[in-house]
Motif scaffolding. Structure first.
Motif, mmCIF file in Angstrom:
data_model
loop_
_atom_site.group_PDB
_atom_site.id
_atom_site.type_symbol
_atom_site.label_atom_id
_atom_site.label_comp_id
_atom_site.label_asym_id
_atom_site.label_seq_id
_atom_site.Cartn_x
_atom_site.Cartn_y
_atom_site.Cartn_z
ATOM 1 N N TYR A 40 0.818 -1.213 0.000
ATOM 2 C CA TYR A 40 0.000 0.000 0.000
ATOM 3 C C TYR A 40 0.852 1.262 0.000
ATOM 4 O O TYR A 40 0.432 2.293 -0.551
ATOM 5 C CB TYR A 40 -0.961 -0.012 1.186
ATOM 6 C CG TYR A 40 -2.242 -0.741 0.873
ATOM 7 C CD1 TYR A 40 -3.310 -0.089 0.269
ATOM 8 C CD2 TYR A 40 -2.387 -2.098 1.156
ATOM 9 C CE1 TYR A 40 -4.483 -0.754 -0.037
ATOM 10 C CE2 TYR A 40 -3.553 -2.775 0.860
ATOM 11 C CZ TYR A 40 -4.603 -2.093 0.251
ATOM 12 O OH TYR A 40 -5.759 -2.759 -0.064
ATOM 13 N N SER A 71 3.742 1.756 -1.633
ATOM 14 C CA SER A 71 4.132 2.014 -3.012
ATOM 15 C C SER A 71 2.925 2.361 -3.874
ATOM 16 O O SER A 71 2.992 3.248 -4.728
ATOM 17 C CB SER A 71 4.848 0.788 -3.588
ATOM 18 O OG SER A 71 5.511 1.123 -4.789
ATOM 19 N N ALA A 72 1.799 1.678 -3.637
ATOM 20 C CA ALA A 72 0.593 1.931 -4.424
ATOM 21 C C ALA A 72 0.073 3.352 -4.203
ATOM 22 O O ALA A 72 -0.288 4.059 -5.157
ATOM 23 C CB ALA A 72 -0.483 0.917 -4.062
ATOM 24 N N THR A 120 2.423 6.090 -5.776
ATOM 25 C CA THR A 120 2.443 6.140 -7.242
ATOM 26 C C THR A 120 1.096 6.534 -7.845
ATOM 27 O O THR A 120 1.061 7.229 -8.862
ATOM 28 C CB THR A 120 2.872 4.781 -7.818
ATOM 29 O OG1 THR A 120 2.058 3.734 -7.256
ATOM 30 C CG2 THR A 120 4.325 4.490 -7.489
ATOM 31 N N THR A 121 0.006 6.117 -7.227
ATOM 32 C CA THR A 121 -1.313 6.429 -7.801
ATOM 33 C C THR A 121 -1.859 7.778 -7.340
ATOM 34 O O THR A 121 -2.467 8.508 -8.121
ATOM 35 C CB THR A 121 -2.343 5.335 -7.440
ATOM 36 O OG1 THR A 121 -2.419 5.208 -6.009
ATOM 37 C CG2 THR A 121 -1.953 4.003 -8.040
ATOM 38 N N SER A 146 8.646 1.407 -0.026
ATOM 39 C CA SER A 146 8.022 0.158 0.436
ATOM 40 C C SER A 146 8.967 -0.682 1.272
ATOM 41 O O SER A 146 8.534 -1.612 1.957
ATOM 42 C CB SER A 146 7.515 -0.660 -0.761
ATOM 43 O OG SER A 146 8.596 -1.229 -1.478
ATOM 44 N N THR A 191 -6.492 4.236 1.326
ATOM 45 C CA THR A 191 -6.273 2.881 0.802
ATOM 46 C C THR A 191 -7.404 2.367 -0.074
ATOM 47 O O THR A 191 -7.267 1.316 -0.690
ATOM 48 C CB THR A 191 -6.080 1.897 1.971
ATOM 49 O OG1 THR A 191 -7.300 1.828 2.735
ATOM 50 C CG2 THR A 191 -4.944 2.343 2.880
ATOM 51 N N ILE A 223 -2.765 0.770 -10.506
ATOM 52 C CA ILE A 223 -1.405 0.919 -9.966
ATOM 53 C C ILE A 223 -0.435 0.703 -11.125
ATOM 54 O O ILE A 223 -0.513 -0.311 -11.826
ATOM 55 C CB ILE A 223 -1.137 -0.107 -8.849
ATOM 56 C CG1 ILE A 223 -2.160 0.071 -7.723
ATOM 57 C CG2 ILE A 223 0.271 0.046 -8.294
ATOM 58 C CD1 ILE A 223 -2.156 -1.034 -6.703
ATOM 59 N N ALA A 253 2.289 -5.149 -5.557
ATOM 60 C CA ALA A 253 1.313 -4.130 -5.937
ATOM 61 C C ALA A 253 1.482 -3.728 -7.397
ATOM 62 O O ALA A 253 0.499 -3.616 -8.146
ATOM 63 C CB ALA A 253 1.462 -2.909 -5.022
ATOM 64 N N HIS A 254 2.723 -3.515 -7.823
ATOM 65 C CA HIS A 254 2.959 -3.070 -9.198
ATOM 66 C C HIS A 254 2.779 -4.198 -10.206
ATOM 67 O O HIS A 254 2.462 -3.934 -11.372
ATOM 68 C CB HIS A 254 4.359 -2.463 -9.308
ATOM 69 C CG HIS A 254 4.515 -1.188 -8.552
ATOM 70 N ND1 HIS A 254 3.869 -0.020 -8.904
ATOM 71 C CD2 HIS A 254 5.217 -0.888 -7.424
ATOM 72 C CE1 HIS A 254 4.180 0.935 -8.054
ATOM 73 N NE2 HIS A 254 4.975 0.432 -7.140
ATOM 74 N N LEU A 301 -5.164 -3.733 -5.710
ATOM 75 C CA LEU A 301 -4.943 -4.186 -4.336
ATOM 76 C C LEU A 301 -6.255 -4.202 -3.571
ATOM 77 O O LEU A 301 -7.136 -3.369 -3.816
ATOM 78 C CB LEU A 301 -3.966 -3.263 -3.595
ATOM 79 C CG LEU A 301 -2.464 -3.385 -3.845
ATOM 80 C CD1 LEU A 301 -1.718 -2.374 -2.974
ATOM 81 C CD2 LEU A 301 -1.960 -4.785 -3.565
#
Length: 342
Positions: free
Chosen positions: A71, A73-74, A77-78, A91, A136, A145, A225-226, A231
């Motif tokens: 979460y 990293s997600a 990035t998002t 992360s 989240t 993502i 995640a990527h 997620l």
């Protein structure tokens, strides 16, 4: 590093060959995806092996660090538009900080109390991910993502990126195992009282192992995640923590290679159960939990040291018998020669 090459050079060579040729032997996208998931799990279990097999701690919250990394990293990035590589660095750092805080808080706990504390932490993290909906996405999760671009964004490039990380983690852990720090860890695992009497700071080394393990799980979570692109909180609960624990125990808690072998075995068993459930409807549901639990009980009862250490012991015994038989034959030949000369 030289000690690692001297002792594990042949094993590491076999590992590299298998890792490199797998996507070409199994060119189907499904099996490549299985190989990627195995790699992601291997990063987590190698870290868990450091905690359980070397530092002698029991962790039932490894999936929580996995989820925090995913979460972290997600979200970066998002929602903030940062590069996936920045997200992957974060992360590792953020779960490491959580592991440090938790490790300091539970430093005085042992055995079942330690296991319960990490179990509670896992529940807290999963509930936090579910309830922190503005960040989240809550139970609905996150989508879109971005992929990690590593010589392209194909399944094959992602496979080699993840297994490249596995290789780095493996080398780091094997080198650590044969260093002064690794010897301190083994002393702690055998007897904390004896280790303390030798001047080893038991709490410090345990905390270090816990932090490194959390960082490994976080890196794996970010890559997960990527790779998935979406997620939700479900994969980061107790079920996954028990699965990681089973992988380590089956392979051998005191063996880094055991963690890797156990990860491969459990993932293939899991895939086999999924295929069987398509043919036998009665196997659908939580049958994998039952199977993994049964395997864990049987391993603890009949092979507590794990598969890889048992195989290594059998191999060493067979080599010792061969050497003994060779020495006996040599002595016999020498006696015959002496009699012939007289």
């Amino acid at each position: 590093m030289k000690q690692v090459i001297d002792k594990w050079g042949k094993s590491f060579g076999i590992y590299l060959i298998l890792m490199i040729v797998f996507p070409f032997v199994m060119p189907d996208e499904y099996y490549r995806s299985v190989g990627i998931i195995i790699g992601l799990h291997a990063i987590v279990t190698i870290g868990l092996c450091l905690v359980m097999g070397l530092a002698g701690q029991i962790s039932l919250g490894q999936a929580a660090f996995w989820g925090i990394g995913a979460y972290t990293s997600a979200v970066l990035t998002t929602k903030y538009g940062l590069s996936p590589f920045v997200g992957l660095v974060a992360s590792a750092i953020i779960p490491g900080l959580f592991a440090f805080i938790l490790g300091r808080a539970i430093a005085g706990l042992q055995g079942y109390y330690l296991a319960m504390a990490t179990l509670a932490f896992g529940y807290i993290v999963q509930i936090g991910i579910t309830e922190w909906e503005p960040v989240t996405g809550g139970a609905n999760g996150m989508i879109s993502i971005p992929k990690v671009t590593f010589f392209g964004d194909s399944e094959l490039s992602m496979y080699y990126l993840i297994w490249g990380v596995v290789t780095c983690v493996l080398l780091f852990s094997l080198n650590l195992l044969h260093s002064r720090v690794g010897r301190a860890f083994r002393a702690i695992h055998k007897s904390e009282i004896a280790a303390t009497s030798m001047g080893i700071d038991v709490r410090k080394f345990k905390l270090n192992a816990f932090v490194v393990s959390g960082m490994f799980a976080g890196i794996s979570g970010g890559l997960y995640a990527h790779y998935m692109g979406i997620l939700d909180p479900q994969p980061f609960g107790l079920h996954e923590s028990i699965k990681f624990l089973t992988m380590v125990v089956i392979g051998g808690m005191t063996s880094i290679w055991g963690a890797l072998v156990g990860t491969v075995l459990i993932n293939f068993i899991s895939e086999g159960l999924i295929m069987m459930s398509e043919v036998i409807p009665g196997l659908q549901g939580d049958i994998d939990t039952i199977v993994f639990g049964a395997i864990l009980v049987l391993i603890v009862m009949f092979m507590p040291e794990g598969l890889v250490p048992r195989l290594r012991t059998l191999y060493e015994k067979s080599q010792a018998k061969k050497a003994k038989a060779k020495a006996a034959n040599l002595q016999s030949d020498q006696r015959v020669e002496r009699k012939a000369t007289t």
